[in-house]
Design a protein around this motif. Structure first.
Motif, short mmCIF file in Angstrom:
data_model
loop_
_atom_site.label_atom_id
_atom_site.label_comp_id
_atom_site.label_asym_id
_atom_site.label_seq_id
_atom_site.Cartn_x
_atom_site.Cartn_y
_atom_site.Cartn_z
N ALA A 187 -30.27 32.14 -6.81
CA ALA A 187 -28.89 31.88 -6.26
C ALA A 187 -29.01 30.14 -5.43
CB ALA A 187 -28.70 32.22 -5.15
N ALA A 188 -27.59 29.89 -5.32
CA ALA A 188 -27.21 28.13 -5.11
C ALA A 188 -27.23 28.38 -3.50
CB ALA A 188 -25.91 27.62 -5.59
N ARG A 189 -27.66 27.19 -3.20
CA ARG A 189 -27.16 26.95 -1.29
C ARG A 189 -26.81 25.41 -1.62
NH1 ARG A 189 -26.10 28.88 3.86
NH2 ARG A 189 -27.42 29.10 4.70
N ILE A 190 -25.68 25.19 -0.43
CA ILE A 190 -25.27 23.35 -0.74
C ILE A 190 -25.50 23.15 0.74
CG2 ILE A 190 -24.91 21.32 -1.54
CD1 ILE A 190 -24.01 23.10 -3.51
N GLU A 191 -25.69 21.94 1.87
CA GLU A 191 -24.81 22.02 2.82
C GLU A 191 -25.02 20.35 3.23
OE1 GLU A 191 -26.79 22.86 7.57
OE2 GLU A 191 -27.92 22.82 6.09
N GLU A 192 -23.56 19.98 3.86
CA GLU A 192 -23.68 18.48 3.97
C GLU A 192 -22.75 18.40 5.36
OE1 GLU A 192 -23.95 16.99 1.66
OE2 GLU A 192 -22.15 16.83 -0.17
N GLU A 193 -23.39 17.49 5.80
CA GLU A 193 -23.17 16.97 7.44
C GLU A 193 -22.05 15.55 7.88
OE1 GLU A 193 -27.78 16.99 8.33
OE2 GLU A 193 -26.65 15.28 9.02
N ILE A 194 -21.10 16.05 8.13
CA ILE A 194 -19.78 15.42 8.53
C ILE A 194 -19.85 15.28 9.76
CG2 ILE A 194 -17.05 16.36 8.46
CD1 ILE A 194 -19.12 18.90 6.75
N VAL A 195 -18.83 14.46 9.62
CA VAL A 195 -18.42 13.53 11.11
C VAL A 195 -17.06 13.40 11.22
CG1 VAL A 195 -18.43 11.18 12.69
CG2 VAL A 195 -20.93 11.79 11.50
N VAL A 196 -16.63 14.11 12.67
CA VAL A 196 -15.06 13.78 12.67
C VAL A 196 -14.28 12.54 13.33
CG1 VAL A 196 -13.14 15.50 13.25
CG2 VAL A 196 -15.05 16.21 12.93
N THR A 197 -13.89 11.58 11.85
CA THR A 197 -12.81 10.40 12.62
C THR A 197 -11.87 10.94 13.39
OG1 THR A 197 -12.42 10.12 10.21
CG2 THR A 197 -14.43 9.83 10.83
N PRO A 198 -11.19 10.20 13.62
CA PRO A 198 -9.75 9.92 14.33
C PRO A 198 -8.57 9.97 13.49
CG PRO A 198 -10.33 7.83 15.01
CD PRO A 198 -11.47 8.43 13.74
N THR A 199 -8.91 9.54 12.27
CA THR A 199 -8.12 10.61 10.74
C THR A 199 -8.59 11.18 10.03
OG1 THR A 199 -8.57 8.36 9.17
CG2 THR A 199 -6.62 7.67 11.27
N GLY A 200 -9.70 11.51 9.96
CA GLY A 200 -10.41 12.71 8.47
C GLY A 200 -11.09 12.91 9.36
N HIS A 201 -12.34 12.25 8.43
CA HIS A 201 -14.44 12.83 8.13
C HIS A 201 -14.43 12.08 7.53
CE1 HIS A 201 -12.58 15.45 4.25
NE2 HIS A 201 -13.95 14.94 4.24
#
Length: 448
Positions: free
Chosen positions: A378-392
């Protein structure tokens, strides 16, 4: 947005993380929410909330003891009761607390028996402070608590209500300095994955990978390596969520989740590899897993909702589970900060009925899973994201656009072995001819 990556030291020649501002802004957010609530005070035993309100920390050995506690009264400053000499240390080294750092011992998760009277002692301390401020008749919000302490507070005549949601709400939008610390924490795991990628080969055990990552992160300045999930081979499906001493073999799929803390701020950061080469089914699984993750990331911007993100993920039944509860956390999103899992939670289990608007300053992780058709990888992936005023902005930078192959590349007389192939190659035309010829020569039957 181009978030900055700083070194881990403080310097006089560059503005980096402003810890005074971090302390002020975190506390003010909690104060503002408390002022708008029906509660007269907040009483916190969760170490993450204690740190958020008081900017104190005594080591993660105390994380599970529910012993330290802090009281935040309306229109006042927090009072901290801490473990033994730690209270004195805070008085000497935490001028923002001063005499409001005091010794106080609760029940140590039951190690102190009810007969020892610790629950009553805690309750009296709280009652005295509330009476001084005329708040003893107002509701007291609590995040987590041992039942004997709860009963003792009620015997003191205090009305106890849920304060956990207020603190969760205070922590959902990160300050500038919190975002910087989360970005730096992710930077350290970027580097840990590079070390791990170079070390992976047949013979390495999952627990050795855990040790390698832990040492590297501590050497780099990590405060706490909470976990390194190392999952390989047939253990990949279903996901067991815990490492073992299994030995890596050629062709193995392997994924890791590295969870650590820098200045209190965590990571939850999966990456997936194969050792030496990858099967075609594993390549396909990784591609599908990545597509679900990319679709979710594409939707991250202010004004959208957690329901919109959850909608692009597959139903539990699509990948072998009877319902969303059984598949929980495989296609998943969660806030990240002083704790691994904070608001908002993104899942088909809850997000459709309870959507949450995505707002600037949120920081969350998105993680996807997809099983191979071979029934075990199986595959498993993860990303961490900051929400910015215009996107991420994605702050997890170790490469994951395509499946990475770790370990030495093997060479034959005809050149390098391909990195996408099966562990058992199909019989060649020449081999089939040999089998047929031997059957005729030796007069034995050959099954199809």
């Amino acid at each position: 947005m181009a978030l900055k990556t700083y070194g881990t030291m403080a310097v006089d020649w560059e503005n980096r993380v402003d810890f005074d501002r971090l302390r002020r802004e975190r506390l003010q957010k909690a104060k503002d929410l408390l002022a708008k609530s029906s509660m007269g005070s907040l009483l916190c035993f969760d170490m993450n909330n204690v740190r958020y309100l008081t900017a104190t920390h005594i080591g993660t050995w105390a994380q599970d003891k529910a012993n330290r506690f802090t009281l935040l009264p309306q229109n006042d400053e927090p009072i901290l009761w801490d473990f033994g000499s730690a209270a004195k240390h805070h008085q000497l080294n935490c001028p923002w607390l001063g005499e409001r750092s005091r010794p106080g011992i609760s029940m140590l998760r039951g190690a102190m028996t009810p007969q020892m009277g610790r629950a009553e002692d805690v309750a009296k301390k709280i009652r005295v402070e509330l009476e001084k401020r005329g708040l003893h008749k107002e509701p007291v919000g609590i995040d987590i608590i041992e039942l004997p302490v709860l009963f003792a507070l009620q015997k003191e005549g205090l009305e106890i209500v849920d304060g956990q949601q207020l603190m969760s709400e205070a922590r959902v939008i990160k300050t500038q300095d919190e975002i910087s610390l989360l970005n730096m924490s992710a930077m350290m795991v970027d580097a840990a994955y590079d070390e791990l990628y170079r070390a992976m080969k047949p013979g390495l055990r999952e627990n050795e990978a855990v040790g390698l990552v832990s040492k590297f992160l501590y050497d780099l300045g990590s405060e706490y390596v909470e976990a390194v999930n190392a999952i390989s081979g047939e253990r990949c499906n279903p996901h067991p969520h815990v490492f073992s001493d299994r030995v890596l073999r050629p062709g193995d799929p392997v994924y890791y989740d590295i969870l650590h803390s820098y200045m209190g701020y965590r990571t939850c950061y999966y990456r997936c590899f194969t050792v030496g080469f990858a099967s075609h089914t594993m390549v396909d699984a990784y591609k599908r897993c990545r597509e679900y993750l990319d679709a979710a990331i594409e939707l991250v911007r202010p004004g959208r909702t957690t329901a919109e993100i959850a909608a692009v993920w597959p139903k539990a039944q699509d990948f072998g589970f009877p319902n969303e509860e059984a598949a929980f956390a495989l296609q998943y999103g969660h806030g990240i900060g002083l704790a691994i899992w904070e608001k908002p939670v993104i899942s088909r289990l809850v997000s459709f009925d309870h959507p949450v608007e995505i707002k600037p300053g949120m920081v969350f992780a998105l993680e996807t899973f997809w099983p191979s058709t071979d029934g075990w990888s199986a595959a498993r992936i993860e990303e961490e994201i900051v929400v910015t005023p215009t996107g991420h902005e994605v702050i997890t930078r170790f490469p994951a656009e395509q499946l990475l192959v770790a370990g030495a590349h093997y060479f034959t007389v005809n050149g390098p072995l391909p990195t996408t192939r099966e562990s058992e190659s199909p019989a060649s035309k020449r081999v089939l001819e040999m089998i047929e010829a031997s059957a005729k020569t030796e007069r034995v039957g050959v099954a199809d």
